[in-house]
Design an enzyme around this catalytic site. Sequence first.
Site, PDB file in Angstrom:
ATOM      1  N   SER A  49       6.233  -3.658  -1.903  1.00 26.47           N
ATOM      2  CA  SER A  49       5.367  -3.252  -2.835  1.00 26.47           C
ATOM      3  C   SER A  49       6.104  -2.768  -4.129  1.00 26.47           C
ATOM      4  O   SER A  49       5.548  -3.025  -5.296  1.00 26.47           O
ATOM      5  CB  SER A  49       4.757  -1.818  -2.598  1.00 26.47           C
ATOM      6  OG  SER A  49       4.039  -1.879  -1.189  1.00 26.47           O
ATOM      7  N   HIS A 110       6.079   6.561  -5.807  1.00 27.81           N
ATOM      8  CA  HIS A 110       6.267   5.532  -4.510  1.00 27.81           C
ATOM      9  C   HIS A 110       6.077   4.329  -5.563  1.00 27.81           C
ATOM     10  O   HIS A 110       6.166   3.904  -6.724  1.00 27.81           O
ATOM     11  CB  HIS A 110       5.031   5.426  -3.937  1.00 27.81           C
ATOM     12  CG  HIS A 110       5.200   5.134  -2.572  1.00 27.81           C
ATOM     13  ND1 HIS A 110       4.700   3.983  -1.699  1.00 27.81           N
ATOM     14  CD2 HIS A 110       6.123   5.178  -1.559  1.00 27.81           C
ATOM     15  CE1 HIS A 110       5.014   3.861  -0.687  1.00 27.81           C
ATOM     16  NE2 HIS A 110       5.868   4.390  -0.583  1.00 27.81           N
ATOM     17  N   THR A 112       4.305   1.290  -6.092  1.00 22.90           N
ATOM     18  CA  THR A 112       3.386   0.910  -6.951  1.00 22.90           C
ATOM     19  C   THR A 112       3.239   1.507  -8.284  1.00 22.90           C
ATOM     20  O   THR A 112       3.003   1.090  -9.178  1.00 22.90           O
ATOM     21  CB  THR A 112       1.949   0.619  -6.197  1.00 22.90           C
ATOM     22  OG1 THR A 112       2.201  -0.435  -5.151  1.00 22.90           O
ATOM     23  CG2 THR A 112       0.855  -0.067  -7.132  1.00 22.90           C
ATOM     24  N   PHE A 221      -0.705  16.860  -5.504  1.00 21.75           N
ATOM     25  CA  PHE A 221      -1.472  17.702  -4.277  1.00 21.75           C
ATOM     26  C   PHE A 221      -0.763  17.565  -2.804  1.00 21.75           C
ATOM     27  O   PHE A 221      -1.213  18.184  -2.060  1.00 21.75           O
ATOM     28  CB  PHE A 221      -2.656  16.876  -4.140  1.00 21.75           C
ATOM     29  CG  PHE A 221      -3.574  16.786  -5.461  1.00 21.75           C
ATOM     30  CD1 PHE A 221      -4.200  17.991  -6.016  1.00 21.75           C
ATOM     31  CD2 PHE A 221      -3.712  15.812  -6.247  1.00 21.75           C
ATOM     32  CE1 PHE A 221      -4.637  18.058  -7.278  1.00 21.75           C
ATOM     33  CE2 PHE A 221      -4.202  15.673  -7.458  1.00 21.75           C
ATOM     34  CZ  PHE A 221      -4.747  17.171  -7.864  1.00 21.75           C
ATOM     35  N   GLU A 222       0.212  16.844  -2.761  1.00 22.27           N
ATOM     36  CA  GLU A 222       1.047  17.115  -1.598  1.00 22.27           C
ATOM     37  C   GLU A 222       2.547  17.023  -1.898  1.00 22.27           C
ATOM     38  O   GLU A 222       3.011  16.456  -2.890  1.00 22.27           O
ATOM     39  CB  GLU A 222       0.680  16.138  -0.519  1.00 22.27           C
ATOM     40  CG  GLU A 222      -0.728  16.055   0.112  1.00 22.27           C
ATOM     41  CD  GLU A 222      -0.574  17.398   1.176  1.00 22.27           C
ATOM     42  OE1 GLU A 222       0.354  17.699   1.602  1.00 22.27           O
ATOM     43  OE2 GLU A 222      -1.900  17.543   1.572  1.00 22.27           O
ATOM     44  N   GLU A 265      -4.838   3.309  -7.371  1.00 18.35           N
ATOM     45  CA  GLU A 265      -4.375   2.678  -6.177  1.00 18.35           C
ATOM     46  C   GLU A 265      -4.815   3.679  -4.908  1.00 18.35           C
ATOM     47  O   GLU A 265      -4.502   4.661  -4.937  1.00 18.35           O
ATOM     48  CB  GLU A 265      -2.765   2.921  -6.042  1.00 18.35           C
ATOM     49  CG  GLU A 265      -2.114   2.238  -4.665  1.00 18.35           C
ATOM     50  CD  GLU A 265      -0.648   2.617  -4.718  1.00 18.35           C
ATOM     51  OE1 GLU A 265      -0.042   1.602  -4.250  1.00 18.35           O
ATOM     52  OE2 GLU A 265      -0.471   3.575  -4.986  1.00 18.35           O
ATOM     53  N   ASP A 270      -2.154   0.639   2.806  1.00 19.20           N
ATOM     54  CA  ASP A 270      -1.040  -0.099   3.425  1.00 19.20           C
ATOM     55  C   ASP A 270      -0.292   0.605   4.404  1.00 19.20           C
ATOM     56  O   ASP A 270       0.113   0.070   5.605  1.00 19.20           O
ATOM     57  CB  ASP A 270      -0.218  -0.418   2.331  1.00 19.20           C
ATOM     58  CG  ASP A 270       0.947  -1.310   2.606  1.00 19.20           C
ATOM     59  OD1 ASP A 270       1.039  -2.175   3.513  1.00 19.20           O
ATOM     60  OD2 ASP A 270       2.180  -0.645   2.122  1.00 19.20           O
ATOM     61  N   HIS A 274       0.327  -0.440   8.505  1.00 21.94           N
ATOM     62  CA  HIS A 274       1.885  -0.412   8.881  1.00 21.94           C
ATOM     63  C   HIS A 274       1.989   0.252  10.204  1.00 21.94           C
ATOM     64  O   HIS A 274       2.751  -0.243  11.146  1.00 21.94           O
ATOM     65  CB  HIS A 274       2.841   0.240   7.976  1.00 21.94           C
ATOM     66  CG  HIS A 274       3.344  -0.572   6.718  1.00 21.94           C
ATOM     67  ND1 HIS A 274       3.931  -1.963   6.721  1.00 21.94           N
ATOM     68  CD2 HIS A 274       3.429  -0.250   5.444  1.00 21.94           C
ATOM     69  CE1 HIS A 274       4.038  -2.382   5.715  1.00 21.94           C
ATOM     70  NE2 HIS A 274       3.766  -1.287   4.812  1.00 21.94           N
TER      71      HIS A 274
END
Length: 300
Positions: A49, A110, A112, A221-222, A265, A270, A274
Site C-alpha cells: 500500500s 498507515h 495510504t 477514534f481508536e 479511504e 484490504d 487479508h
Amino acid sequence: MGVSTVTTARILKGQKAGNPGEETVLAMDSLPYTAMSKTYNIDLQVPDSAACATAFLCGVKTNQGLVGLDGRATSKNCSSAKGHEVASILEHAERAGKSTGIVTTARVTHATPAAAHSAARGWEADSDLTAEARDNNFTDIAYQLVEEAPDIEVILGGGRRAFLTNNMADPEDGTRGHRTDSRDLTRRWLDRKPGPARYVWNQTEFNSVDPESVDYLVGLFEPNHMRYSVDRTNDTAGEPSLADMTGKAIQILQKNQNGFFLLVEGGRIDHAHHSSKAVKALEDTVALDDAVQVRRELRI
C-alpha cells in the site's frame, strides 16, 4: 478493492434494500469516470500500500514500503532517501492555497493516508525508528503529519497510539502511547494551528464539532485502526462512520473559496481481505459507497 469486490458489494447493497441486488447502482457507479491502474511496484510484482499510495498521490512508481520517496531510495535506508522526496497532490494543493484533508478507517499514519516522506511505512511513531534513522535525523510519520507536513486542515481516522507518549494512558482502553520523545502530538497539533481547532476521540465529541466555527479538526477514534463497520456498535466510546467523517470533513474544507483536496479511504476493506473476512470486507465497501453518496449529496 478490485472489480470483484465492487461487484459483490453492489449486490449486497441491493439485497440489504430488499432487491435482488444485481441491478443496483452504487453511488460510485454513478460517477462520470472509472479508472483502472496497474499496481506493481518497481521491485515487487504484488505491491504494498505504501508504494501504491506514493504512485497515485505523487505520480511516481517506487519500491516496496516507501512513502513519498522515488525509486532511488531503498527500504529502511535513510541515507538513500535524502534528496529523493516526491511531492504529493496534498502538498501541491496546499501550495495552491487550497484546504486539505485525510479521512480513513485505518490508522492515519498507515501506508495510504500517511502524508509523509519515509523510508519505511512502519515508522509511525518515534519508537519505531531504527538507529540508522535516528543517526540520519529521520522523523516518524506521526511527527511529520503534525510538525513537518503542509498545513492539513482535517485528519480523521484511527491511530492514537502514535500521537500519545508512553506515559499517557489511552482514554478508551488504557494502553500506553508509543511515543518515547515526550511529545503529545495531539496537544502539539492544536497549539500549531492558526485558527479555531479541535481534537476529538469519540462519537460524542465528534458530533459536537460545528463545521462553521472550526477550521482545523483532528479526530483519532481508536488506538489502532478503527473498527470494521459491522463492529462499530460494539465500541462503547463510539466512533463515527466513514460517511459521517467524510461529510464533516467536506463541510469544514469547503469554506475555502480556493477549493480543497480530500483523500477518503475505506482502509479496512484490504485488511478484511487479508484475513479472508468476506462479510467485513463487503460491508466496509458498502460503507465507502455511503461516503461517496454523502459527497454527491452535498452542495459544493
